[in-house]
Write a protein that holds these residues in place. Structure first.
Motif, mmCIF file in Angstrom:
data_model
loop_
_atom_site.group_PDB
_atom_site.id
_atom_site.type_symbol
_atom_site.label_atom_id
_atom_site.label_comp_id
_atom_site.label_asym_id
_atom_site.label_seq_id
_atom_site.Cartn_x
_atom_site.Cartn_y
_atom_site.Cartn_z
ATOM 1 N N LYS A 293 0.458 5.554 0.639
ATOM 2 C CA LYS A 293 1.617 6.456 0.735
ATOM 3 C C LYS A 293 2.594 6.528 1.823
ATOM 4 O O LYS A 293 3.731 6.652 2.160
ATOM 5 C CB LYS A 293 1.468 7.979 0.051
ATOM 6 C CG LYS A 293 0.597 8.531 1.133
ATOM 7 C CD LYS A 293 0.421 9.935 0.154
ATOM 8 C CE LYS A 293 -0.558 10.833 0.887
ATOM 9 N NZ LYS A 293 -0.811 12.121 0.276
ATOM 10 N N ASP A 294 1.609 6.470 3.158
ATOM 11 C CA ASP A 294 2.308 6.659 4.416
ATOM 12 C C ASP A 294 2.360 5.123 5.215
ATOM 13 O O ASP A 294 2.677 5.027 6.294
ATOM 14 C CB ASP A 294 1.052 7.544 5.537
ATOM 15 C CG ASP A 294 1.439 8.990 4.863
ATOM 16 O OD1 ASP A 294 2.401 9.472 4.450
ATOM 17 O OD2 ASP A 294 0.265 9.474 4.874
ATOM 18 N N LYS A 295 1.991 4.154 4.557
ATOM 19 C CA LYS A 295 2.016 2.770 4.990
ATOM 20 C C LYS A 295 3.006 1.806 4.374
ATOM 21 O O LYS A 295 3.405 0.771 5.035
ATOM 22 C CB LYS A 295 0.673 2.179 4.658
ATOM 23 C CG LYS A 295 -0.444 2.919 5.447
ATOM 24 C CD LYS A 295 -1.852 2.236 5.038
ATOM 25 C CE LYS A 295 -2.948 3.108 5.681
ATOM 26 N NZ LYS A 295 -4.304 2.503 5.114
ATOM 27 N N THR A 296 3.469 2.032 3.199
ATOM 28 C CA THR A 296 4.402 1.331 2.657
ATOM 29 C C THR A 296 5.290 1.960 1.411
ATOM 30 O O THR A 296 5.219 3.098 1.200
ATOM 31 C CB THR A 296 3.779 0.097 2.124
ATOM 32 O OG1 THR A 296 4.757 -0.994 1.615
ATOM 33 C CG2 THR A 296 2.678 0.485 0.909
ATOM 34 N N ASN A 297 6.005 1.147 0.603
ATOM 35 C CA ASN A 297 6.630 1.666 -0.366
ATOM 36 C C ASN A 297 6.189 0.904 -1.829
ATOM 37 O O ASN A 297 5.361 -0.082 -1.619
ATOM 38 C CB ASN A 297 8.283 1.297 -0.244
ATOM 39 C CG ASN A 297 8.662 2.043 0.963
ATOM 40 O OD1 ASN A 297 8.453 3.160 1.302
ATOM 41 N ND2 ASN A 297 9.163 1.190 2.046
ATOM 42 N N PHE A 298 6.467 1.627 -2.818
ATOM 43 C CA PHE A 298 5.788 1.150 -4.207
ATOM 44 C C PHE A 298 6.912 0.913 -5.137
ATOM 45 O O PHE A 298 7.894 1.440 -5.357
ATOM 46 C CB PHE A 298 4.727 2.369 -4.743
ATOM 47 C CG PHE A 298 4.006 2.873 -4.009
ATOM 48 C CD1 PHE A 298 2.744 2.254 -3.671
ATOM 49 C CD2 PHE A 298 4.128 4.193 -3.122
ATOM 50 C CE1 PHE A 298 1.774 2.880 -2.848
ATOM 51 C CE2 PHE A 298 3.272 4.619 -2.060
ATOM 52 C CZ PHE A 298 2.047 3.986 -2.196
ATOM 53 N N GLU B 177 3.917 12.424 -8.679
ATOM 54 C CA GLU B 177 4.209 13.886 -8.083
ATOM 55 C C GLU B 177 2.945 14.551 -7.332
ATOM 56 O O GLU B 177 3.176 15.279 -6.340
ATOM 57 C CB GLU B 177 4.577 14.882 -9.306
ATOM 58 C CG GLU B 177 5.734 14.469 -9.969
ATOM 59 C CD GLU B 177 5.955 15.283 -11.235
ATOM 60 O OE1 GLU B 177 4.971 15.886 -11.775
ATOM 61 O OE2 GLU B 177 7.377 15.256 -11.665
ATOM 62 N N SER B 178 1.840 14.274 -7.844
ATOM 63 C CA SER B 178 0.566 14.663 -6.905
ATOM 64 C C SER B 178 0.451 14.068 -5.405
ATOM 65 O O SER B 178 -0.087 14.823 -4.512
ATOM 66 C CB SER B 178 -0.502 14.338 -7.684
ATOM 67 O OG SER B 178 -0.941 12.818 -7.511
ATOM 68 N N GLU B 179 1.205 12.948 -4.973
ATOM 69 C CA GLU B 179 1.294 12.710 -3.735
ATOM 70 C C GLU B 179 2.750 12.816 -3.146
ATOM 71 O O GLU B 179 2.898 12.420 -1.998
ATOM 72 C CB GLU B 179 0.902 11.010 -3.745
ATOM 73 C CG GLU B 179 -0.337 10.726 -4.197
ATOM 74 C CD GLU B 179 -1.629 11.395 -3.495
ATOM 75 O OE1 GLU B 179 -1.411 11.557 -2.159
ATOM 76 O OE2 GLU B 179 -2.858 11.610 -3.973
ATOM 77 N N HIS B 180 3.437 13.601 -3.881
ATOM 78 C CA HIS B 180 4.493 14.033 -3.355
ATOM 79 C C HIS B 180 5.786 12.888 -3.201
ATOM 80 O O HIS B 180 6.772 12.975 -2.226
ATOM 81 C CB HIS B 180 4.794 14.596 -2.073
ATOM 82 C CG HIS B 180 3.403 16.151 -1.944
ATOM 83 N ND1 HIS B 180 3.637 17.122 -2.845
ATOM 84 C CD2 HIS B 180 2.341 16.148 -1.480
ATOM 85 C CE1 HIS B 180 2.824 18.054 -2.697
ATOM 86 N NE2 HIS B 180 1.671 17.420 -1.996
ATOM 87 N N LEU B 181 5.660 11.914 -3.841
ATOM 88 C CA LEU B 181 6.337 10.756 -3.778
ATOM 89 C C LEU B 181 7.575 10.958 -4.515
ATOM 90 O O LEU B 181 8.407 10.040 -4.318
ATOM 91 C CB LEU B 181 5.575 9.600 -4.264
ATOM 92 C CG LEU B 181 4.722 8.912 -3.427
ATOM 93 C CD1 LEU B 181 3.487 7.932 -4.133
ATOM 94 C CD2 LEU B 181 4.886 8.458 -2.052
ATOM 95 N N LEU B 182 7.850 11.924 -5.124
ATOM 96 C CA LEU B 182 9.159 12.180 -6.057
ATOM 97 C C LEU B 182 9.889 13.314 -5.285
ATOM 98 O O LEU B 182 10.597 13.836 -5.883
ATOM 99 C CB LEU B 182 8.842 12.189 -7.439
ATOM 100 C CG LEU B 182 8.107 11.116 -8.215
ATOM 101 C CD1 LEU B 182 8.010 11.774 -9.712
ATOM 102 C CD2 LEU B 182 8.897 9.971 -8.307
#
Length: 265
Positions: free
Chosen positions: A125-130, A152-157
């Motif tokens: 999550k801190d290295k690239t995009n999905f 959501e659990s990784e705050h990506l939203l």
């Protein structure tokens, strides 16, 4: 002079803000199943290599296990990419984790494992995009909801991450995309177009897709300048699959597409 300095500083700030959003790039380099041309697809090695090669996104195909865990795998069977057999949804996560996911590519990768989505998100999550593809909603009816929870659990939203373009979701299934859009309308969505449906991409259809989609995904062998132009006229981006080298990518760039899936990013 002070006004000129202020305008210059404001321009720098605005440019910095824009550059922080990967979606502002003219062309997106998307690692197809990771750097799958030189490493076993959907493994940490393939993702690591894609990041080293400066891909803008790593693509994740999703399948769901018998115990409702999301894993990165293109096929709904484990046969092609592991030493196992059977359908993913007939196997538990622990059973799939016991499989060899690298030897099919080369014996030197025999220790590679099938990654769980939550592991991938946490690691990268801190290295690239999905760039995530939902698959087979007919056999995985709760995939969209589980995907959203994992993101959501990784705050990506979060607003911040969505504005940075951290996540794109694609699917051949409009039902899946509409479901995700209803859950969070700020996620960029790509409607994948089957080759047999290319002729249905009328201006009216492109206008309709633009009501919920950020763009369309088209086979590089089927895309045309006319499709790209009409998609752009309707506010849609065009991403193509699947490229293998710089020459193919250059051809697509000249055609005006906005991104490409590459086995060798």
């Amino acid at each position: 002079m002070k006004k000129l300095i202020f305008v210059s500083l404001l321009s720098i700030i605005l440019l910095s803000a824009c550059s922080d959003n990967v979606l502002s790039k003219k062309y997106l380099n998307i690692a197809h199943r990771g750097a799958s041309g030189s490493a076993p697809e959907h493994t940490f090695t393939a993702y690591d290599k894609a990041i080293t090669q400066k891909a803008d996104y790593i693509e994740l195909d999703l399948q769901m296990t018998k115990d409702n865990k999301l894993i990165a795998m293109h096929d709904k069977e484990v046969n092609r990419t592991t030493n196992g057999n059977g359908l993913v949804n007939d196997l538990s996560l622990s059973e799939i984790k016991a499989l060899d996911a690298g030897s099919h590519f080369d014996s030197k990768f025999k220790h590679e494992l099938v990654p769980e989505l939550s592991e991938i998100l946490k690691e990268y999550k801190d290295k690239t995009n999905f760039y995530i593809e939902t698959k087979h909603p007919d056999i995985y009816p709760f995939m969209d909801e589980i995907l959203m929870k994992d993101l959501e659990s990784e705050h990506l939203l979060s607003d911040k991450n969505l504005k940075k373009g951290k996540v794109i979701i694609q699917s051949f299934s409009e039902m899946s995309l509409q479901n995700i859009h209803n859950l969070n309308e700020d996620i960029p969505l790509i409607k994948l177009i089957d080759d047999k449906d290319i002729s249905n991409l009328t201006n009216a259809e492109l206008e309709r897709l633009a009501n919920f989609a950020y763009g369309i995904g088209v086979n590089q062998k089927a895309v045309t300048k006319n499709i790209v132009k009409r998609a752009h006229n309707n506010g849609l981006k065009v991403h193509v699959f699947t490229l293998n080298n710089k020459n193919e990518a250059l051809k697509m760039k000249k055609m005006g597409v906005d991104g490409g899936f590459n086995n060798n990013p």
